[in-house]
Design a protein around this motif. Structure first.
Motif, PDB file in Angstrom:
ATOM      1  N   ARG A 253       0.830  -1.217   0.000  1.00 43.91           N
ATOM      2  CA  ARG A 253       0.000   0.000   0.000  1.00 43.91           C
ATOM      3  C   ARG A 253       0.866   1.269   0.000  1.00 43.91           C
ATOM      4  O   ARG A 253       0.483   2.282  -0.587  1.00 43.91           O
ATOM      5  CB  ARG A 253      -0.957  -0.006   1.188  1.00 43.91           C
ATOM      6  CG  ARG A 253      -2.080  -1.009   1.025  1.00 43.91           C
ATOM      7  CD  ARG A 253      -3.159  -0.858   2.090  1.00 43.91           C
ATOM      8  NE  ARG A 253      -4.172  -1.875   1.955  1.00 43.91           N
ATOM      9  CZ  ARG A 253      -5.179  -1.848   1.082  1.00 43.91           C
ATOM     10  NH1 ARG A 253      -5.295  -0.828   0.259  1.00 43.91           N
ATOM     11  NH2 ARG A 253      -6.059  -2.827   1.037  1.00 43.91           N
ATOM     12  N   ALA A 254       2.023   1.213   0.635  1.00 44.27           N
ATOM     13  CA  ALA A 254       2.924   2.374   0.643  1.00 44.27           C
ATOM     14  C   ALA A 254       3.427   2.675  -0.762  1.00 44.27           C
ATOM     15  O   ALA A 254       3.492   3.846  -1.161  1.00 44.27           O
ATOM     16  CB  ALA A 254       4.097   2.131   1.590  1.00 44.27           C
ATOM     17  N   VAL A 255       3.762   1.656  -1.528  1.00 42.58           N
ATOM     18  CA  VAL A 255       4.223   1.875  -2.905  1.00 42.58           C
ATOM     19  C   VAL A 255       3.122   2.564  -3.714  1.00 42.58           C
ATOM     20  O   VAL A 255       3.364   3.564  -4.397  1.00 42.58           O
ATOM     21  CB  VAL A 255       4.663   0.548  -3.565  1.00 42.58           C
ATOM     22  CG1 VAL A 255       4.909   0.736  -5.059  1.00 42.58           C
ATOM     23  CG2 VAL A 255       5.905   0.006  -2.884  1.00 42.58           C
ATOM     24  N   ILE A 256       1.915   2.041  -3.614  1.00 43.15           N
ATOM     25  CA  ILE A 256       0.793   2.626  -4.361  1.00 43.15           C
ATOM     26  C   ILE A 256       0.500   4.039  -3.855  1.00 43.15           C
ATOM     27  O   ILE A 256       0.327   4.977  -4.644  1.00 43.15           O
ATOM     28  CB  ILE A 256      -0.455   1.725  -4.246  1.00 43.15           C
ATOM     29  CG1 ILE A 256      -0.173   0.378  -4.918  1.00 43.15           C
ATOM     30  CG2 ILE A 256      -1.680   2.416  -4.867  1.00 43.15           C
ATOM     31  CD1 ILE A 256      -1.193  -0.711  -4.610  1.00 43.15           C
TER      32      ILE A 256
ATOM     33  N   ALA B 148       0.946  10.003  -4.220  1.00 40.99           N
ATOM     34  CA  ALA B 148       1.506  11.254  -3.682  1.00 40.99           C
ATOM     35  C   ALA B 148       2.335  11.974  -4.741  1.00 40.99           C
ATOM     36  O   ALA B 148       2.267  13.206  -4.856  1.00 40.99           O
ATOM     37  CB  ALA B 148       2.361  10.957  -2.447  1.00 40.99           C
ATOM     38  N   ILE B 149       3.094  11.213  -5.516  1.00 42.04           N
ATOM     39  CA  ILE B 149       3.887  11.824  -6.592  1.00 42.04           C
ATOM     40  C   ILE B 149       2.966  12.453  -7.625  1.00 42.04           C
ATOM     41  O   ILE B 149       3.215  13.576  -8.083  1.00 42.04           O
ATOM     42  CB  ILE B 149       4.818  10.778  -7.238  1.00 42.04           C
ATOM     43  CG1 ILE B 149       5.887  10.336  -6.237  1.00 42.04           C
ATOM     44  CG2 ILE B 149       5.461  11.337  -8.508  1.00 42.04           C
ATOM     45  CD1 ILE B 149       6.658   9.088  -6.657  1.00 42.04           C
TER      46      ILE B 149
ATOM     47  N   LEU C  10      14.131  17.369   2.335  1.00 37.05           N
ATOM     48  CA  LEU C  10      13.535  16.262   1.598  1.00 37.05           C
ATOM     49  C   LEU C  10      12.501  15.537   2.455  1.00 37.05           C
ATOM     50  O   LEU C  10      11.419  15.190   1.977  1.00 37.05           O
ATOM     51  CB  LEU C  10      14.626  15.303   1.112  1.00 37.05           C
ATOM     52  CG  LEU C  10      14.185  14.194   0.170  1.00 37.05           C
ATOM     53  CD1 LEU C  10      13.439  14.744  -1.048  1.00 37.05           C
ATOM     54  CD2 LEU C  10      15.398  13.385  -0.274  1.00 37.05           C
ATOM     55  N   LEU C  11      12.810  15.334   3.737  1.00 38.06           N
ATOM     56  CA  LEU C  11      11.833  14.734   4.649  1.00 38.06           C
ATOM     57  C   LEU C  11      10.573  15.595   4.719  1.00 38.06           C
ATOM     58  O   LEU C  11       9.454  15.069   4.760  1.00 38.06           O
ATOM     59  CB  LEU C  11      12.436  14.561   6.041  1.00 38.06           C
ATOM     60  CG  LEU C  11      13.373  13.378   6.216  1.00 38.06           C
ATOM     61  CD1 LEU C  11      14.192  13.528   7.493  1.00 38.06           C
ATOM     62  CD2 LEU C  11      12.591  12.077   6.225  1.00 38.06           C
ATOM     63  N   GLY C  12      10.743  16.914   4.728  1.00 36.86           N
ATOM     64  CA  GLY C  12       9.591  17.822   4.738  1.00 36.86           C
ATOM     65  C   GLY C  12       8.740  17.669   3.487  1.00 36.86           C
ATOM     66  O   GLY C  12       7.505  17.664   3.557  1.00 36.86           O
ATOM     67  N   PHE C  13       9.392  17.535   2.344  1.00 32.56           N
ATOM     68  CA  PHE C  13       8.664  17.304   1.088  1.00 32.56           C
ATOM     69  C   PHE C  13       7.843  16.023   1.190  1.00 32.56           C
ATOM     70  O   PHE C  13       6.653  15.997   0.867  1.00 32.56           O
ATOM     71  CB  PHE C  13       9.644  17.233  -0.093  1.00 32.56           C
ATOM     72  CG  PHE C  13       9.014  16.742  -1.359  1.00 32.56           C
ATOM     73  CD1 PHE C  13       8.278  17.605  -2.159  1.00 32.56           C
ATOM     74  CD2 PHE C  13       9.143  15.416  -1.760  1.00 32.56           C
ATOM     75  CE1 PHE C  13       7.675  17.147  -3.333  1.00 32.56           C
ATOM     76  CE2 PHE C  13       8.559  14.958  -2.922  1.00 32.56           C
ATOM     77  CZ  PHE C  13       7.815  15.832  -3.712  1.00 32.56           C
TER      78      PHE C  13
ATOM     79  N   PHE D 270       3.576  15.870   1.217  1.00 30.37           N
ATOM     80  CA  PHE D 270       2.781  15.162   0.212  1.00 30.37           C
ATOM     81  C   PHE D 270       2.317  13.785   0.682  1.00 30.37           C
ATOM     82  O   PHE D 270       1.825  12.993  -0.106  1.00 30.37           O
ATOM     83  CB  PHE D 270       3.543  15.098  -1.122  1.00 30.37           C
ATOM     84  CG  PHE D 270       3.505  16.418  -1.831  1.00 30.37           C
ATOM     85  CD1 PHE D 270       2.425  16.779  -2.621  1.00 30.37           C
ATOM     86  CD2 PHE D 270       4.525  17.337  -1.661  1.00 30.37           C
ATOM     87  CE1 PHE D 270       2.361  18.011  -3.239  1.00 30.37           C
ATOM     88  CE2 PHE D 270       4.477  18.578  -2.277  1.00 30.37           C
ATOM     89  CZ  PHE D 270       3.395  18.914  -3.076  1.00 30.37           C
ATOM     90  N   LYS D 271       2.480  13.527   1.979  1.00 31.83           N
ATOM     91  CA  LYS D 271       1.940  12.335   2.640  1.00 31.83           C
ATOM     92  C   LYS D 271       2.494  11.015   2.086  1.00 31.83           C
ATOM     93  O   LYS D 271       1.750  10.053   1.870  1.00 31.83           O
ATOM     94  CB  LYS D 271       0.413  12.360   2.593  1.00 31.83           C
ATOM     95  CG  LYS D 271      -0.159  13.559   3.343  1.00 31.83           C
ATOM     96  CD  LYS D 271      -1.646  13.601   3.280  1.00 31.83           C
ATOM     97  CE  LYS D 271      -2.281  14.746   4.001  1.00 31.83           C
ATOM     98  NZ  LYS D 271      -1.603  15.960   4.218  1.00 31.83           N
TER      99      LYS D 271
END
Length: 185
Positions: free
Chosen positions: A98-101, A106-107, A149-152, A156-157
């Motif tokens: 689910r994280a990949v999807i 998010a992208i 980068l962590l903030g980005f 975007f969750k």
């Protein structure tokens, strides 16, 4: 005086696959946003596993996730998740799948904030912009850049993008600060 690390790390010496990855891919800039997404996804799958295990399953993961094409993965559904959990994915961890999807979605959300022409290589641009204003230079990261980068990723969750994965991502593309010889630091 500081020196760059010149020895091959232990993880890269495990087998032929890790040696080939280290020799041919590790530390080289990404070639596309899909390449960035693939590496981010593989690093997420690595949680709790060895890099050798993930590399051994890489082709199966590519097949399961449309060769990590962001636009296709972002359209995957709950039915796809169930299919992957029942055998079409070599790593059957629902949270990771689910994280990949979710990260592909998010992208796509991020891409939607950009004018059309700026969407090409937008993730690569995020990586380089996080490192500061050095156009046409592949940057070197420090803690401040990692925090950007962590903030980005947070904004975007994204999932599975904590500090360790983010550091591994930038290192995999040759973006991290050079390793120091601790005896000389």
């Amino acid at each position: 005086m500081t020196t760059l690390q010149t020895t091959v790390p232990t993880w890269a010496q495990v087998n032929e696959s890790t040696r080939n990855y280290y020799a041919n891919e590790w530390g080289k800039p990404p070639t596309s946003d899909d390449h960035v997404f693939e590496m981010l996804s593989l690093l997420g799958f690595q949680a709790g596993l060895t890099w050798a295990t993930v590399l051994a399953k890489r082709e199966g993961l590519r097949k399961a996730f449309h060769n990590f094409q962001i636009s296709k993965v972002s359209k995957m559904t709950d039915e796809d998740v169930q299919r992957l959990l029942q055998g079409d994915c070599p790593i059957r961890n629902e949270r990771k799948i689910r994280a990949v999807i979710g990260n592909a979605q998010a992208i796509m959300t991020y891409f939607a904030t950009l004018p059309g022409p700026e969407r090409k290589d937008a993730l690569i641009k995020v990586l380089t912009d996080s490192a500061g204003p050095s156009p046409n230079v592949w940057p070197i990261y420090g803690e401040e850049q990692l925090q950007l980068l962590l903030g980005f990723f947070h904004d975007f969750k994204f999932s599975f993008t904590g500090p360790k994965v983010t550091r591994a991502l930038v290192e995999s593309f040759g973006l991290a600060l050079p390793w120091l010889d601790e005896s000389e630091a």
